[in-house]
Enzyme design. Sequence first.
Site, PDB file in Angstrom:
ATOM      1  CE  LYS A  20     -38.877  56.285  26.969  1.00  0.00           C
ATOM      2  NZ  LYS A  20     -38.589  54.870  27.226  1.00  0.00           N
ATOM      3  CG  ASN A  33     -33.676  56.842  26.203  1.00  0.00           C
ATOM      4  OD1 ASN A  33     -32.874  57.156  25.317  1.00  0.00           O
ATOM      5  ND2 ASN A  33     -33.341  56.056  27.213  1.00  0.00           N
ATOM      6  N   GLY A  47     -45.773  48.417  22.413  1.00  0.00           N
ATOM      7  CA  GLY A  47     -45.635  49.839  22.728  1.00  0.00           C
ATOM      8  C   GLY A  47     -44.202  50.319  22.542  1.00  0.00           C
TER       9      GLY A  47
END
Length: 530
Positions: free
Chosen positions: A329, A350, A390
């Site tokens: 990503k 994405n 994350g």
Amino acid sequence: MSFMSFMSFSSFNPGTRNPEPGTRICTPILSPTLGDARQAIAQAQPNADWIELRLDFLEDLDPGQSRLTVETLVAECSKPVIITFRPKEQGGKREISLDERLAFWHQVLTLPDVQFDLEADFVPMLVEKLGAAALPWDKIIASWHEFEHTPEDLPALIEQRFPREAATIKLAVRTASIRDLMALFTAFQLLAAQSRQRFILIGMGAPGAPTRILGPALGSQVTYSAAPDGNLSAPGQFSAADLRQVYHIHRLSTATKVTGLIGKPVGHSLSPHMHNAAFEALGLDWVYLPFEVQPQSTDLADFVQFLVHPQSRQVPFQSMGFSVTIPHKQAVIPLLDSLTTIAEAVGAVNTLLIAGNRLIGHNTDVDGAMIPLEKRFKLAGSRVAVLGAGGSAHALVYGLVQRQAQVTLFARNQEKAQALADKFGTNCRSLEDFRGHQFEGAVNCTPIGMHGTANPATMPVTPQQLSGLHWVYDLIYRPRLTPLLAVAQAQRIATLDGLEMLVEQARLQFAAWTGQEIPFDLMFDAAQKG
Ligand code: NAP
């Protein structure tokens, strides 16, 4: 580097030579006994167009009775049959001596109404034994398997290894990279351009998986599914049911627009289920495939260059975009021409969008995560804890801050957490410091509790730490009821799992690619079935 040395894919016209274009799925029968094989044939026939009888798997095969055994099994099949008796060194089940192979085929080759898969290097031995005139060339599939790698010069291999008299040639090679996949796409073109022989071409292993779905559309006589019990005769096979009902391979052609998921792993993703169901429901000639793209290699750059970017792509199909997942990503960003505002702000992509000659990075995770949350809970002015620092935490923090929530980040890695907090002007603490009563809501952006993780029974925080929360949102969707959500429910805290987010981010991708809306329930149902 060019994969296009001999012809342009724009003039690609695959095998109208496929004699029965409606028959695309060949299901192998890999059973150890006659009884099991009968059962497997009955199980296979609803989804298979062809049945491959793998006689090398049959442990109770009496060499003297080979013909009778094959006849017995063929009589069970209502679909066209391929007979295979593969020795171990060519990927077969067991050691078979040359004498045994010669004796088997001597008995079996005169059977009517079936095709015979003969290893290409074995054909000259049979010719020597039986004489060329004794071979039913119009029913012979000459096969070559490379289980270790994709040979560098596939066109030369195709030219040199196969007997010219065989009606069909079958080449299956192990793929390990996107370059291997590209070499196969080029080989499809080569084989489709020659009119001498039918062909079957397969990329084994995860990177080659798209060839198992697109193969027949690119001219392959068949594609091989897994056996009905789920066993594989070669790595990377899909079930016949998925080929038929998820990928709709009977309607695919070179006009079909191809999209899919770039990541690793991608094999168990629900995205093909959701997007393909949506294409089917709207009657769109599109297909969504899993594309395994390795990190720490040139795979991602190769994928973008050869399969995606409108200025350099070299594939025999059109596309309007792709999905991107872990671990690409962020890594994909330098390979793109521009980012949408939201992708720029989050720092992750994405969704790839092809717009004219440009390749654009977009992010639908933010709105995908926020839509189900906003439907249920007030966010503006609410105190929300985000657990984890994350990729998904970036999307959540950004989305929550945009909606005027007061966000605090809790993570084990303080350096990462601080960088994320600084980026969006929030605070960060360690996971141990989290206290539920200080917040209205908490979002789990860690994989703790996810099926397949080291310890799925655990939670990112203790049950006591949850006390006092109004709601808990867990982005995990497998399982839907994580230990975290189960404990929250026991404390009468409202919960939301990650499946709606998965569906919403996919719906937004679908709309960005096709310009069409898809009902939520349709994709949700497909995801639940997947
Ligand atoms: P990621 O980028 O790998 O981030 C995971 C975060 O969790 C990192 O901050 C990591 O900390 C932390 N973490 C991992 N194991 C931990 C542990 N044992 N204790 C404490 N912290 C731990 O993953 P992601 O993309 O954000 O995905 C996270 C989860 O969200 C996954 O389960 C994923 O399936 C789910 N997700 C769902 C959707 C959806 O559509 N529903 C979308 C995206 C993600 P370190 O940095 O210290 O390793």
